[in-house]
Structure formats: structure tokens, C-alpha cells
Scaffold this active site. Structure first.
Site, PDB file in Angstrom:
ATOM      1  N   ASP A  76      37.994  41.677  47.127  1.00  0.00           N
ATOM      2  CA  ASP A  76      37.536  41.736  45.602  1.00  0.00           C
ATOM      3  C   ASP A  76      36.853  43.031  45.374  1.00  0.00           C
ATOM      4  OD1 ASP A  76      36.705  40.327  42.964  1.00  0.00           O
ATOM      5  OD2 ASP A  76      34.947  40.737  43.892  1.00  0.00           O
ATOM      6  N   GLU A  88      42.033  44.665  45.408  1.00  0.00           N
ATOM      7  CA  GLU A  88      41.783  44.699  43.989  1.00  0.00           C
ATOM      8  C   GLU A  88      41.129  46.293  43.598  1.00  0.00           C
ATOM      9  OE1 GLU A  88      39.579  42.442  40.239  1.00  0.00           O
ATOM     10  OE2 GLU A  88      38.641  42.714  42.257  1.00  0.00           O
TER      11      GLU A  88
END
Length: 538
Positions: A213, A263
Site C-alpha cells: 500500500d 501501489e
């Protein structure tokens, strides 16, 4: 139980990820096994045959760890404990094994930039006070101003609102997201050691990969200078120190044949590609394609740019139409502005769902025909639209930190409809789901769509089956073909073509032997109507 895919049980060290179809599960909203209104691992385990029949190669779970859920689980309190709302570690291990038996791998989500304010490290830092070793794990600083009443710097938030919160002893701590998500200090060796141990913990339990993330955010300029637009290097985005961190992570993953997907939201193609060098991340999400409007020229440019970004490092592209953070594809493609930007989200945006659905069907065939891997977000295969959440039921912090102007992300996180005539559309049996389902939800139920040859679900199942069995699909080359304005046409392999008509007028198809799959019917003259895609043999 559904049988495993006989052609999808490769050796552990193969490059399965280069052309995989990966399904994103948002655990709170996938399936409720115990009827308490919240999705859980028992619900996922019961629906594994559905995922096997859909034809995916792996499941990516958004965080299922112990969390106060201030930001949908991205505020992690303990990476080695499953949140009781979802189940137990034993259930997670069983799920990983049961999925593997069906030919489906598991990918977990790691959030390196921050932890929950309920994490033991942060609670210890608050208790220890200024100057303590415990506070060195985070970014605690005295404030500016005569009495320290001003934040240490002016960094903008990834959400709306401040990035600093003051504690009782007068110091401030950094949080690029919500105050419940204090940023970690990645210059501290204990932070690195802990995360590498967490990686080992999950690889040893059988996961095949890790999604990272906010992968470009963890490293910070140690001086924490004020933000100046355009200054290079950026004080907290895409700093060079990150690459040494991910090289160290890669050595951990390689020991387990594990893979990474990052990401990485970056506009600079050369900087983006650095994360995909052979000793760093395996893949990274392609957000330029996700945010691209439904426009032939811009989509072709996004595809070309993506392939060009990946080519120098030999990494496969990763294609995404939607996820748990963005407006659902059916809704987005039914609006005047068919692109996506967090800054432009607004209430009461006019939407033509019939048009959006037709385009989403065509986009599915376009995406699944592109070279590389593809991620599907739960409910995408059902053609779910964005749901309107009553303001009093919204839980997303993006809504609250915007002062209510941003509708937030809950509209794409509504629990799935499984059975049309069951309570709560089959999501669970006893309790209303944690987010309300629209009255239209039963019409999208998986059981109805499975029996309808023209449904979105059947389209995805058929496309994914062809993607597994057609050697020219998945990873490989793409060759653009001549096409009229508003039409995209490309060859994936000898005798395998994809044509997508984004124009208003029907388009003649190139010479072919027969149609493998179409997102909608051809017209009476055998032409491809607008907002329709087709896979051709010939």
C-alpha cells in the site's frame, strides 16, 4: 467444491504473476459467513468455488488484520492477528490452503507507511514521552510558534485536513492520512526489521504475494522541511531511499518464491520504472489506465505509455479498471466525465447506467486482452454500479475530513449480492450489512447472472476461460492494427485479434474466421456497434 483448473497448477517458481488474473476481495463486503452483518473469512471460504468457476489465478485481500477500522483496515494494530470481525489466524491458514487446492493463490496487503494509533509501538511512544527511544519509531517533533502551537511543517494530507496532531505533552506526530494512522520512521532499523519479519510470517503461511500500500510514501526527508511545489526531491514521495528498502524486501520474497505488487501513483515514467527493476518489485498498479476516460485516443496512449514504461525493466504491465478506492466502472463510464480523479468526486452526478454498463462490458474485453496481468475488483464481474450511501451511514474518513463535500469511497464497498431472493441479497442471513445495500441489489445477484447467458458474470467467466486457454492472451506482445477513428484494434498472436469500437457509428471488422467473444451483439451487417468489443479468430 469446484475442481481446480488443471492448467493452473504451476511449479512454485514459475512466472505465474506475469499474466495472472487476480481478484480483489474487500473482506468486510464479500460474504458474511456468520450472519453478523460483516463479511468474514468463513464467507470467503464458502465462496471459493465461485472464484474457481470465475477463473481467477489469485485473490488479493485488503487488510484482514487486527484494526480499529478507522480507515477500512488500513490502520493496522497487529499484522500477525486476524481481526476478530473476520475470523482467526487458523481460518486464514485454512483459507490459503483451500484456495491453493483450487489452483488459486493468495496475496495479502502490507501497509508500510503507517500503523494504527492502537498499535503497541505507538501506544508505548505516547506513554514514553519526548526524546524517548519509543518515539524514534515515528515522526514526533516539537511545534513551531512561540508556544509550539503550530505544526512542525505544512505538508499536505493524502486525505483532506492536517497531517500533524498534537499530543498532551505538547509534541506533534506526523500522519499523512488520518490522525489514527501515525507514519512510521523508515530511517529506524527496527521498522525495517519488523516489516521484513512480517513478510516472512505470511510467506511461511503460504501466501504467494504481497500488495504494498502507498508504496512510494514511507521514506521521508529527515529534516521534515516545508512542502514546496515542484521542489526535487519531494520530501515524502518517491524518495531514493525507498529502493534500497525494496531491494531488501525482494531478498525476503525470493527466498519464498513470493511476488510483490506496488501501489505506485507516479506521473514520471522513468521514476515509476525504477520500482520494477529486477531486484525490486515484480509489478505495480497502472493507475493511468484506470483513471483514463472512455476515449480511443487517450486509452491507446495510456496503453502505449504503460507498455513503454515497463519495457526497459522487462516487467509485465498490470491493468486495473476499478478497486476499493475509486468509483465503480459502470457508473464512471455512464457519466459525462468518464475519467477518475479524487478531486472531482461529487454528489448527484448524472449517470446513465445503461450506457455505463455497455461500455464496462467492452472495457472488460479490452482489459483482459492486454498483455500482462489484470486485477478485478469484487462485484466488477457482476456489473455493480456505485451505490448512493445515506450520509448518516457513511463511514469513510475521506468524507468526514472533506467536511462532507466528498461522498467518500463507501459507494464501491457495499456488500455483494449473491442470492436474489435471500435476506440481504444473500450476503448474510441475520443482520443488516455494515453498509446498506441499494434496493436494486437483488437484480445483480450472482445466482441470477449465472443463469443468464447475456449477463456480465457470464461474460467475465467466458473471457477468463478463453484467457487461460488461448496461448496468445496474458503476458506477451501487442501489435496495433489499422483502424478508423474511435476504434482500437490489435493483434495478440497470429490469428487472435481484439477490436473495440468507442465511436458512435458501427465499424466494419477486419477479416476473420469467427467471433470468439463479443461484449454485445453485432449489427445486421455484421459490424461492431459503438461501445462494443470483440475477440476474433482469424
Amino acid at each position: 467444491m469446484a475442481a481446480p483448473h488443471p492448467d493452473k497448477t504451476p511449479a512454485p517458481s514459475d512466472d505465474w504473476w506475469r499474466g495472472a488474473a487476480i481478484y480483489q476481495v474487500y473482506p468486510r463486503s464479500f460474504a458474511d459467513g456468520d450472519g453478523d452483518g460483516t463479511g468474514d473469512l468463513a464467507g470467503v471460504r464458502a465462496r471459493l468455488p465461485y472464484l474457481a468457476e470465475l477463473g481467477v489465478d489469485a485473490i488479493w485481500f485488503t487488510p484482514w488484520y487486527l484494526s480499529p477500522l478507522a480507515d477500512g483496515g488500513y490502520d493496522v494494530a497487529d499484522y500477525r492477528t486476524i481481526d476478530p470481525a473476520f475470523g482467526t489466524l487458523d481460518e486464514a491458514e485454512k483459507l490459503i490452503g483451500e484456495a491453493r487446492d483450487l489452483g488459486i493463490r493468495t496475496i495479502v496487503d502490507i501497509v508500510p507507511n503507517h500503523v494504527s494509533d492502537q498499535h503497541p509501538w505507538f501506544r508505548a511512544a505516547l506513554a514514553a514521552g519526548p526524546g524517548s527511544p519509543e518515539r524514534k519509531l515515528f515522526h514526533f517533533r516539537p511545534g513551531r510558534g512561540e508556544h509550539g502551537e503550530l505544526p512542525p511543517n505544512d505538508w499536505p494530507s493524502q486525505f483532506a485536513g492536517r497531517t500533524w496532531t498534537r499530543v498532551e505533552d505538547g509534541e506533534w506526530y506526523l500522519h499523512l492520512f488520518t490522525p489514527q494512522q501515525p507514519d512510521l520512521n523508515w530511517a529506524h532499523p527496527a521498522v525495517r526489521e519488523e516489516h521484513e519479519d512480517v513478510l516472512r510470517f505470511w510467506f511461511e503461511r503460504g501466501v504467494a504475494g504481497v500488495r504494498i500500500d502507498s508504496a512510494a510514501l514511507p521514506a521521508k526527508d529527515p529534516d521534515l522541511p516545508d512542502f514546496v511545489e515542484g521542489r526535487d526531491p519531494h520530501p515524502y514521495i518517491d524518495r531514493d531511499e525507498l529502493h534500497e528498502i525494496y531491494r531488501s524486501w525482494r531478498s525476503v520474497a525470493d527466498a519464498y518464491d513470493g511476488v510483490f505488487v506496488g501501489e505506485v501513483w507516479l506521473p514520471d515514467a522513468e521514476r515509476f520504472a525504477r520500482y520494477l527493476r529486477p531486484d525490486e518489485l515484480h509489478t505495480a498498479f497502472n493507475f493511468n489506465f484506470l483513471a483514463c476516460p472512455w476515449d480511443a485516443d487517450r486509452l491507446r496512449a495510456a496503453i502505449d505509455d504503460t507498455l513503454a514504461e515497463h519495457a526497459p525493466v522487462g516487467a509485465p504491465a498490470t491493468w486495473v479498471l476499478c478497486n476499493h478506492d475509486v468509483t465503480r466502472t459502470v457508473t464512471r463510464y455512464g457519466r459525462a466525465d468518464t475519467g477518475f480523479d479524487f478531486a472531482t468526486k461529487a454528489y448527484d452526478t448524472p449517470t446513465d447506467l445503461t450506457l455505463g454498463t455497455r461500455r464496462a462490458r467492452a472495457a472488460a474485453l479490452l482489459t483482459l486482452a492486454l498483455p500482462g496481468s489484470v486485477y478485478l475488483y469484487q462485484g466488477e464481474e457482476l456489473g455493480l454500479p456505485e451505490a448512493d450511501i445515506p450520509r448518516e451511514r457513511i463511514q469513510d474518513p475521506m468524507h468526514f475530513r472533506s467536511g462532507g463535500a466528498d461522498p467518500g469511497r463507501d459507494g464501491c464497498r457495499v456488500p455483494l449480492p449473491w442470492t436474489a431472493d435471500a435476506p440481504y441479497a444473500g450476503f448474510g442471513s441475520r443482520t443488516e450489512p455494515w453498509l446498506p445495500q441499494p434496493a436494486s441489489w437483488p437484480a445483480y445477484a450472482a445466482d441470477l447472472q449465472a443463469a443468464d447467458p447475456g449477463s456480465m458474470l457470464v461474460l467475465y467467466r467466458t473471457a477468463l476461460r478463453l484467457r487461460r486457454t488461448e496461448a496468445g492472451l496474458g503476458d506477451g506482445r501487442l501489435e496495433w492494427l489499422p483502424a478508423p477513428a474511435g476504434v482500437l484494434a490489435f493483434r495478440r498472436a497470429p490469428g487472435l485479434l481484439c477490436v473495440v469500437n468507442l465511436a458512435a457509428a458501427p465499424a466494419a471488422l477486419p477479416e476473420h474466421d469467427h467471433v470468439l467473444l463479443a461484449s454485445g451483439p453485432l449489427d445486421a451487417e455484421g459490424r461492431l456497434p459503438g461501445d462494443t468489443a470483440v475477440w476474433l479468430r482469424g
